[in-house]
Design a protein around this motif. Sequence first.
Motif, PDB file in Angstrom:
ATOM      1  N   PRO A  34       0.815  -1.218   0.000  1.00 35.94           N
ATOM      2  CA  PRO A  34       0.000   0.000   0.000  1.00 35.94           C
ATOM      3  C   PRO A  34       0.850   1.271   0.000  1.00 35.94           C
ATOM      4  CG  PRO A  34      -0.749  -1.523   1.704  1.00 35.94           C
ATOM      5  CD  PRO A  34       0.516  -2.078   1.128  1.00 35.94           C
ATOM      6  N   GLY A  35       2.013   1.226   0.617  1.00 36.15           N
ATOM      7  CA  GLY A  35       2.886   2.401   0.645  1.00 36.15           C
ATOM      8  C   GLY A  35       3.350   2.795  -0.744  1.00 36.15           C
ATOM      9  N   ALA A  36       3.709   1.821  -1.545  1.00 36.37           N
ATOM     10  CA  ALA A  36       4.144   2.108  -2.915  1.00 36.37           C
ATOM     11  C   ALA A  36       2.980   2.657  -3.737  1.00 36.37           C
ATOM     12  CB  ALA A  36       4.722   0.858  -3.557  1.00 36.37           C
ATOM     13  N   LEU A  37       1.786   2.122  -3.528  1.00 41.56           N
ATOM     14  CA  LEU A  37       0.614   2.623  -4.242  1.00 41.56           C
ATOM     15  C   LEU A  37       0.279   4.049  -3.817  1.00 41.56           C
ATOM     16  CD1 LEU A  37      -1.532   1.941  -6.317  1.00 41.56           C
ATOM     17  CD2 LEU A  37      -2.938   1.039  -4.457  1.00 41.56           C
ATOM     18  N   LEU A  38       0.455   4.348  -2.549  1.00 43.02           N
ATOM     19  CA  LEU A  38       0.220   5.709  -2.054  1.00 43.02           C
ATOM     20  C   LEU A  38       1.197   6.697  -2.693  1.00 43.02           C
ATOM     21  CD1 LEU A  38      -1.310   7.575  -0.122  1.00 43.02           C
ATOM     22  CD2 LEU A  38       0.378   6.994   1.617  1.00 43.02           C
ATOM     23  N   VAL A  39       2.424   6.264  -2.888  1.00 39.73           N
ATOM     24  CA  VAL A  39       3.416   7.129  -3.536  1.00 39.73           C
ATOM     25  C   VAL A  39       3.053   7.368  -4.996  1.00 39.73           C
ATOM     26  CG1 VAL A  39       5.835   7.264  -4.240  1.00 39.73           C
ATOM     27  CG2 VAL A  39       5.254   6.565  -1.937  1.00 39.73           C
ATOM     28  N   VAL A  40       2.493   6.366  -5.666  1.00 41.56           N
ATOM     29  CA  VAL A  40       2.019   6.560  -7.036  1.00 41.56           C
ATOM     30  C   VAL A  40       0.946   7.645  -7.063  1.00 41.56           C
ATOM     31  CG1 VAL A  40       0.792   5.486  -8.964  1.00 41.56           C
ATOM     32  CG2 VAL A  40       2.569   4.211  -7.785  1.00 41.56           C
ATOM     33  N   VAL A  41      -0.013   7.541  -6.148  1.00 38.16           N
ATOM     34  CA  VAL A  41      -1.111   8.507  -6.096  1.00 38.16           C
ATOM     35  C   VAL A  41      -0.593   9.909  -5.748  1.00 38.16           C
ATOM     36  CG1 VAL A  41      -3.235   9.115  -4.867  1.00 38.16           C
ATOM     37  CG2 VAL A  41      -2.832   6.751  -5.561  1.00 38.16           C
ATOM     38  N   SER A  42       0.307  10.004  -4.784  1.00 36.97           N
ATOM     39  CA  SER A  42       0.820  11.325  -4.407  1.00 36.97           C
ATOM     40  C   SER A  42       1.649  11.940  -5.531  1.00 36.97           C
ATOM     41  CB  SER A  42       1.628  11.246  -3.110  1.00 36.97           C
ATOM     42  OG  SER A  42       2.806  10.499  -3.288  1.00 36.97           O
ATOM     43  N   SER A  43       2.391  11.127  -6.261  1.00 40.25           N
ATOM     44  CA  SER A  43       3.161  11.651  -7.395  1.00 40.25           C
ATOM     45  C   SER A  43       2.231  12.139  -8.504  1.00 40.25           C
ATOM     46  CB  SER A  43       4.101  10.576  -7.946  1.00 40.25           C
ATOM     47  OG  SER A  43       5.069  10.233  -6.999  1.00 40.25           O
ATOM     48  N   LEU A  44       1.145  11.422  -8.732  1.00 43.08           N
ATOM     49  CA  LEU A  44       0.178  11.862  -9.740  1.00 43.08           C
ATOM     50  C   LEU A  44      -0.533  13.142  -9.296  1.00 43.08           C
ATOM     51  CD1 LEU A  44      -1.308   8.448 -10.917  1.00 43.08           C
ATOM     52  CD2 LEU A  44       0.315   9.926 -12.128  1.00 43.08           C
ATOM     53  N   ALA A  45      -0.771  13.286  -7.991  1.00 40.68           N
ATOM     54  CA  ALA A  45      -1.362  14.521  -7.477  1.00 40.68           C
ATOM     55  C   ALA A  45      -0.400  15.695  -7.675  1.00 40.68           C
ATOM     56  CB  ALA A  45      -1.722  14.362  -6.001  1.00 40.68           C
TER      57      ALA A  45
END
Length: 121
Positions: A41-52
Amino acid sequence: MIRHSTLSASGAGLMALAALVGAAIALYAYFTPMTGVTGTPGALLVVVSSLALLAAGVILWLRSYGFVYWALIVLGFLGVAGTFAAGWFLHEWLLMAAMAVVAVGLVLALFRRSTSAVEGN
């Protein structure tokens, strides 16, 4: 002579590009086996934050004034700090480097065009 609006647009473009690179690095870490963070989940959260951060960079590129501009600057710095920390915890050094470049882009985006500065030249 470099005008402030050129620096602002360049900073927002640099921010968007570096955030896109950060999202690609995070996606690679999320999907590639043996990275140590595959499917977490941490890696997925980083994907989302980078896209934001990418979205914020594009909006800053299109808009150079007002409340939305300043809100995105502040939220951008908070997003960079959080994503940088997540990169640290995930041992994704390239992601941390990308977030450092996003921070440089944000600083450059602060140099927005001032009408009194342009009229004085």
